[in-house]
Design a protein around this motif. Structure first.
Motif, short mmCIF file in Angstrom:
data_model
loop_
_atom_site.label_atom_id
_atom_site.label_comp_id
_atom_site.label_asym_id
_atom_site.label_seq_id
_atom_site.Cartn_x
_atom_site.Cartn_y
_atom_site.Cartn_z
N PHE A 24 -37.38 25.81 10.04
CA PHE A 24 -36.43 25.05 9.25
C PHE A 24 -35.01 25.52 9.55
O PHE A 24 -34.75 26.72 9.59
N GLY A 25 -34.10 24.56 9.73
CA GLY A 25 -32.69 24.89 9.83
C GLY A 25 -31.95 24.01 10.80
O GLY A 25 -32.54 23.32 11.64
N CYS A 156 -35.49 13.07 4.42
CA CYS A 156 -35.64 14.23 3.54
C CYS A 156 -36.51 13.85 2.36
O CYS A 156 -36.03 13.78 1.23
N VAL A 191 -38.06 21.19 11.08
CA VAL A 191 -37.25 20.49 10.09
C VAL A 191 -35.78 20.82 10.32
O VAL A 191 -35.33 21.93 10.02
N PRO A 193 -32.19 19.72 9.18
CA PRO A 193 -31.50 18.88 8.18
C PRO A 193 -30.42 18.00 8.78
O PRO A 193 -30.07 16.98 8.18
N GLU A 249 -39.47 24.88 -7.37
CA GLU A 249 -38.24 25.00 -6.60
C GLU A 249 -37.80 23.65 -6.04
O GLU A 249 -36.60 23.34 -5.98
N ALA A 250 -38.74 22.82 -5.63
CA ALA A 250 -38.39 21.48 -5.15
C ALA A 250 -37.75 20.66 -6.26
O ALA A 250 -36.79 19.92 -6.02
N ASP A 270 -28.92 19.05 3.18
CA ASP A 270 -29.63 20.26 3.61
C ASP A 270 -30.60 20.73 2.53
O ASP A 270 -31.76 21.05 2.79
N ALA A 271 -30.09 20.80 1.29
CA ALA A 271 -30.90 21.28 0.17
C ALA A 271 -32.07 20.34 -0.09
O ALA A 271 -33.19 20.78 -0.39
N TRP A 274 -34.86 20.88 2.40
CA TRP A 274 -35.67 22.05 2.06
C TRP A 274 -36.58 21.74 0.88
O TRP A 274 -37.74 22.13 0.86
N THR A 277 -39.53 19.89 2.13
CA THR A 277 -40.48 20.77 2.80
C THR A 277 -41.34 21.51 1.78
O THR A 277 -42.57 21.58 1.90
N LEU A 278 -40.70 22.05 0.75
CA LEU A 278 -41.43 22.76 -0.30
C LEU A 278 -42.39 21.84 -1.04
O LEU A 278 -43.54 22.21 -1.32
#
Length: 417
Positions: A24-25, A156, A191, A193, A249-250, A270-271, A274, A277-278
């Motif tokens: 991820f990134g 996303c 992943v 973003p 967290e998602a 970006d957030a 993530w 993904t979570l």
């Protein structure tokens, strides 16, 4: 989650943790060639759709593959919201190409199509429905391992890069269904973003609500330790301590960033990537339930609705929208099974009084997506057909924390209007 009350001879006492490898990134997409080479592949099929295929993402992936000396053939005819016909066409391409690996660059439709193409090319069957979930199909197990698949999401929301699920419309039945097997899970999720920065706001909104519903449904699913003990464990094993971590967290990230992501903030996108993904890891282990089951009928029976930001050549209710339209009614129905979980989720999404249905409706209006099934063309006269299209989604309905049959579904669709 308390586990002690259900431990015994007849109930499950253990849960499984399954997930794709994830990188991820920002910049991750540029690594695809090295990862494909490390997986031992020499000739791959790169799946995408026509719109994404014209963007820099696919050009970047192709260049990375070329730099790694990987032979690559592109299939850019992926159908947004796939059908059994589009799955078959993709499978023909895969069968003829003699590929030893697969790369998907696109949204959930692309990743799901790539999964199905790899499956039918590797293990052909006489009847397309053999692998499709029962009772629509035969639900036969995938007989062996599939070639490596590196999934590179450009939206996303779907989480398809981390799950063993591929969804399509069966045109002859006007029903959406899918194939579910751990063997469909991609070998690696890349992943990046930055791929979401070119998305129209409407696509970000639809994808973002898919994220929230993945997390909410996983968090409120029937607990794993209320299932009958037995192996192999189902992919939708129910809420468990591992899926709870990703779901919480998602939800936090989605609640804080969805509207800003729709408005174009790169940091928020970006957030949200993530969070997606979570949530994908969460529902890949816990499973979703009523809102997604209802969504299959909402998407499958669409008549003339078209949403800005999506292809306008045919009617379509985008997946995330088809899910969240049902969610307020569904969570009011399930609330009594775990009141504190529902109230906690509502507060995370900004409703201080803990009303989850209201929290979602408020966010839907802020993100400017349709609210209520009437807004996408349905009326109370459609309740019977929508119910018929949902009751066959046994895998999803069986994961709900409350028993739900035709009578309950009719009430839920009426409320969701």
């Amino acid at each position: 989650m308390s586990c002690a009350h259900a431990v015994g001879a007849q109930f499950e006492s253990s849960f499984a943790i399954d997930a794709s490898r994830i990188v991820f990134g920002r910049g991750a997409l540029g690594e695809v060639g090295e990862h494909v080479r490390a997986l031992g592949c020499k000739r791959v099929a790169l799946f995408t759709d026509a719109r994404v295929g014209a963007l820099e993402h696919v050009a970047l992936a192709r260049q990375s593959l070329q730099n790694a000396n990987i032979d690559c053939a592109v299939y850019d005819a992926v159908h947004v919201e796939p059908t059994d016909a589009s799955f078959r066409d993709a499978a023909r391409f895969a069968s003829e190409g003699k590929f030893d690996g697969y790369v998907s660059v696109g949204g959930g439709s692309t990743i799901d199509t790539c999964k199905a193409a790899a499956l039918y090319a590797t293990f052909p069957v006489a009847d397309f429905l053999d692998y499709v979930n029962a009772p629509v199909g035969a639900g036969k197990p995938v007989p062996g391992a599939l070639p490596p698949h590196v999934a590179c999401p450009t939206t996303c929301g779907t989480g398809s890069e981390t799950t063993g699920i591929a969804v399509c419309d069966v045109l002859s039945l006007k029903a959406k269904t899918g194939i579910a097997s751990a063997r469909l899970r991609p070998s690696l999720a890349l992943v990046d973003p930055r791929c979401t920065y070119t998305l129209p706001p409407e696509v970000v909104a639809a994808s973002g609500f898919d994220v929230l519903c993945h997390a909410l449904e996983s968090y409120t699913a029937r607990p794993f330790n209320l299932r009958a003990r037995g192996l192999p464990r189902p992919m939708s094993q129910g809420a468990n301590p591992w899926s709870d971590l990703g779901s919480r967290e998602a939800l936090r990230l989605g609640g804080e960033n969805l509207v800003a992501a729709v408005e174009g903030s790169e940091a928020a996108r970006d957030a949200l990537a993530w969070a997606a993904t979570l949530a994908g890891v969460a529902f890949g282990n816990a499973g979703v339930h009523i809102p997604h089951a209802m969504a299959y009928a909402v998407a499958g029976l669409v008549r003339d609705f078209k949403m800005r930001g999506y292809p306008q050549d045919e009617p379509m209710v985008p997946h995330g929208v088809s899910v969240v339209l049902n969610a307020p009614a569904a969570f009011r129905f399930t609330e009594k099974t775990s009141p504190e979980r529902h109230r906690e989720a509502a507060r995370v999404l900004g409703d201080r009084d803990g009303d989850l249905g209201r929290a979602l409706e408020t966010m839907m209006r802020s993100a400017r997506v349709p609210v209520g099934l009437r807004s996408v063309g349905y009326t109370r006269e459609d309740v019977a057909a929508l119910t018929k299209g949902t009751i066959v989604q046994k895998r999803l309905l069986g994961n709900a924390p409350r028993e739900v049959g035709e009578a309950e579904l009719r009430e839920l669709f009426a409320e969701a209007m």
